[in-house]
Write a protein that holds these residues in place. Structure first.
Motif, mmCIF file in Angstrom:
data_model
loop_
_atom_site.group_PDB
_atom_site.id
_atom_site.type_symbol
_atom_site.label_atom_id
_atom_site.label_comp_id
_atom_site.label_asym_id
_atom_site.label_seq_id
_atom_site.Cartn_x
_atom_site.Cartn_y
_atom_site.Cartn_z
ATOM 1 N N PRO A 184 0.810 -1.226 0.000
ATOM 2 C CA PRO A 184 0.000 0.000 0.000
ATOM 3 C C PRO A 184 0.842 1.274 0.000
ATOM 4 N N ASP A 185 1.952 1.269 0.718
ATOM 5 C CA ASP A 185 2.805 2.458 0.741
ATOM 6 C C ASP A 185 3.476 2.680 -0.605
ATOM 7 N N ILE A 186 3.871 1.603 -1.264
ATOM 8 C CA ILE A 186 4.488 1.733 -2.584
ATOM 9 C C ILE A 186 3.486 2.316 -3.573
ATOM 10 N N VAL A 187 2.264 1.812 -3.538
ATOM 11 C CA VAL A 187 1.233 2.315 -4.440
ATOM 12 C C VAL A 187 0.924 3.777 -4.139
ATOM 13 N N GLY A 302 6.092 1.529 -14.054
ATOM 14 C CA GLY A 302 6.299 0.087 -13.925
ATOM 15 C C GLY A 302 6.093 -0.399 -12.505
ATOM 16 N N LEU A 303 6.731 0.252 -11.543
ATOM 17 C CA LEU A 303 6.570 -0.120 -10.137
ATOM 18 C C LEU A 303 5.133 0.080 -9.687
ATOM 19 N N TRP A 304 4.525 1.167 -10.090
ATOM 20 C CA TRP A 304 3.146 1.480 -9.710
ATOM 21 C C TRP A 304 2.199 0.373 -10.168
ATOM 22 N N MET A 305 2.297 0.014 -11.449
ATOM 23 C CA MET A 305 1.392 -0.999 -11.988
ATOM 24 C C MET A 305 1.602 -2.351 -11.329
ATOM 25 N N LYS A 306 2.861 -2.762 -11.188
ATOM 26 C CA LYS A 306 3.117 -4.100 -10.646
ATOM 27 C C LYS A 306 2.697 -4.195 -9.180
ATOM 28 N N ALA A 307 2.971 -3.153 -8.399
ATOM 29 C CA ALA A 307 2.577 -3.171 -6.990
ATOM 30 C C ALA A 307 1.054 -3.178 -6.859
ATOM 31 N N ALA A 308 0.385 -2.355 -7.673
ATOM 32 C CA ALA A 308 -1.079 -2.307 -7.623
ATOM 33 C C ALA A 308 -1.686 -3.638 -8.035
ATOM 34 N N ASN A 309 -1.066 -4.304 -9.003
ATOM 35 C CA ASN A 309 -1.617 -5.582 -9.449
ATOM 36 C C ASN A 309 -1.394 -6.690 -8.427
ATOM 37 N N LEU A 310 -0.303 -6.613 -7.675
ATOM 38 C CA LEU A 310 -0.098 -7.593 -6.599
ATOM 39 C C LEU A 310 -1.152 -7.415 -5.509
ATOM 40 N N LEU A 311 -1.510 -6.168 -5.216
ATOM 41 C CA LEU A 311 -2.588 -5.933 -4.256
ATOM 42 C C LEU A 311 -3.915 -6.479 -4.784
ATOM 43 N N ALA A 312 -4.155 -6.290 -6.082
ATOM 44 C CA ALA A 312 -5.381 -6.827 -6.673
ATOM 45 C C ALA A 312 -5.397 -8.347 -6.601
ATOM 46 N N LEU A 313 -4.246 -8.972 -6.811
ATOM 47 C CA LEU A 313 -4.150 -10.416 -6.707
ATOM 48 C C LEU A 313 -4.488 -10.885 -5.290
ATOM 49 N N ALA A 314 -3.909 -10.222 -4.300
ATOM 50 C CA ALA A 314 -4.164 -10.598 -2.908
ATOM 51 C C ALA A 314 -5.639 -10.460 -2.562
ATOM 52 N N ASP A 315 -6.299 -9.504 -3.163
ATOM 53 C CA ASP A 315 -7.720 -9.274 -2.896
ATOM 54 C C ASP A 315 -8.608 -10.280 -3.630
ATOM 55 N N GLN A 316 -8.285 -10.545 -4.897
ATOM 56 C CA GLN A 316 -9.161 -11.367 -5.729
ATOM 57 C C GLN A 316 -8.832 -12.858 -5.682
ATOM 58 N N ALA A 317 -7.585 -13.195 -5.388
ATOM 59 C CA ALA A 317 -7.193 -14.610 -5.359
ATOM 60 C C ALA A 317 -6.187 -14.832 -4.242
ATOM 61 N N PRO A 318 -6.608 -14.700 -2.974
ATOM 62 C CA PRO A 318 -5.664 -14.787 -1.854
ATOM 63 C C PRO A 318 -4.985 -16.143 -1.721
ATOM 64 N N GLU A 319 -5.517 -17.159 -2.388
ATOM 65 C CA GLU A 319 -4.881 -18.487 -2.329
ATOM 66 C C GLU A 319 -3.603 -18.549 -3.164
ATOM 67 N N ARG A 320 -3.382 -17.560 -4.012
ATOM 68 C CA ARG A 320 -2.184 -17.537 -4.865
ATOM 69 C C ARG A 320 -1.022 -16.962 -4.058
ATOM 70 N N SER A 321 -0.294 -17.827 -3.422
ATOM 71 C CA SER A 321 0.724 -17.367 -2.469
ATOM 72 C C SER A 321 2.081 -17.096 -3.092
ATOM 73 N N ARG A 322 2.280 -17.558 -4.325
ATOM 74 C CA ARG A 322 3.565 -17.382 -4.995
ATOM 75 C C ARG A 322 3.354 -16.740 -6.355
#
Length: 360
Positions: A184-187, A302-322
């Motif tokens: 969240p801080d990176i985003v 680049g950093l903005w998009m990738k960090a935001a997408n990792l947050l989206a992943l954690a929200d939408q598919a929290p079972e994806r741990s890697r």
């Protein structure tokens, strides 16, 4: 000993015993390298890319030893009229090696590449970090810091058949839980830096209609704007229809894509994009494309998009741990972003290339 090599007929629906056997060979070879089934695929996941060949031609070969499928090879190349390159890969099960089967597969794929007007062929080898001895002689490309084991069987196979190491890629993995507190801080910092000129747009699977054409343009740049070391690359033609075809292919495979685009506020066009692909039934995600168009670099997109997408992943598919990602060894900027996001090296890929001699 009787060895046969045949092209695999792609079934229009369902699967086939030969296709299933070839896919099982591919899965066994991946597990041998990485000691995990993360990269194992079902036939249902791989068949769609063979069925729709409007934009990419694909040929699949099966090698059988006394009737048992023990090896596979594939060839792929773009349908653009002026394309000159093709990609290929061969693999043979451990108990069937040193019988000339891998060489026979390679020679047949090279023959088909030449017949298709693709005289430059690229192949790859994969090397897990844990399997590289500390005293192993290393082989590097002309640029980049990392290297692959020179005496590995896969490396020797390519060298002995006239291929040159043209690029090294890093295979990186992130354990998402270790980064969730920082994302969240990176985003927020990235938004403060670029948010007045750009906005992030997220979608799942289907590109919004209003961004379809500019995303197609960005995908064209993905083919040629990335660091390529000594690789010869063909330009690719991307249209809105091709973007939709790719989305349909992923859907048919049972995969999902979480995509984020940085959209330029004044023009309303895609300035960059990043995508995470979620294979059906898996506990990991794969970071595929990330690109910022040249005119929009220098804003931290680049950093903005990738960090935001990792947050989206954690929200939408929290079972994806890697999360796995692959980057050119000389791509210092993207590697620095990966380091900031907690990715660590787990292996390398050697990208090999050869210009085939014409038979006439």
């Amino acid at each position: 000993m009787r060895v046969t090599i045949d092209e695999v007929e792609i079934p229009a629906s369902g699967s086939s015993a030969v296709f299933e056997a070839v896919q099982e060979v591919a899965n066994t070879l991946e597990a041998e390298i990485w000691s995990t089934d993360d990269f194992a695929l079902t036939s249902a996941m791989t068949l769609p890319e063979y069925r729709d060949q409007r934009f990419q031609r694909r040929v699949l070969l099966a090698a059988a030893l006394d009737g048992r499928v023990v090896g596979r090879g594939w060839l792929g190349y773009g349908t653009e009229a002026d394309a000159a390159t093709a990609s290929l890969d061969v693999g043979v099960l451990p108990d069937a090696r040193r019988r000339g089967i891998g060489t026979a597969l390679l020679v047949e794929l090279e023959r088909r590449a030449l017949a298709a007007g693709r005289p430059t062929v690229t192949a790859f080898t994969q090397h897990a970090v844990d399997d590289i001895p500390a005293d192993e002689p290393l082989l590097g490309a002309s640029v980049g810091e990392r290297a692959i084991p020179a005496n590995a069987a896969a490396s020797r196979f390519m060298l002995d058949r006239g291929y040159a190491l043209a690029q090294v890629e890093r295979t990186n993995r992130c354990d998402l839980a270790s980064m969730l507190g920082e994302l969240p801080d990176i985003v927020a910092a990235s938004t403060a830096r670029a948010g007045h000129e750009y906005r992030l747009v997220h979608w799942l699977d289907r590109t919004p209609d209003e961004l379809l054409r500019s995303l197609a343009t960005a995908r064209e740049h993905m083919a040629t704007d990335i660091p390529a070391a000594d690789l010869e690359l063909d330009p690719e033609v991307w249209t809105p229809e091709r973007v939709r075809a790719r989305e349909d292919q992923l859907a048919a495979s049972g995969d999902h894509a979480i995509v984020v685009a940085a959209v330029h506020r004044d023009s309303g066009t895609v300035a960059g994009y990043s995508e995470l692909v979620l294979g059906e039934g898996k506990e990991h995600a794969e970071q595929w494309d990330t690109l910022v168009l040249a005119d929009h670099r220098g804003h931290g997109l680049g950093l903005w998009m990738k960090a935001a997408n990792l947050l989206a992943l954690a929200d939408q598919a929290p079972e994806r741990s890697r999360i796995y990602t692959w980057n050119a060894d000389e791509n210092a900027h993207m590697l620095a972003i990966n380091d900031r996001l907690g990715f660590r090296i787990v292996g390398y890929s050697g990208e090999w290339q050869r210009r085939l001699p014409r038979s006439d």
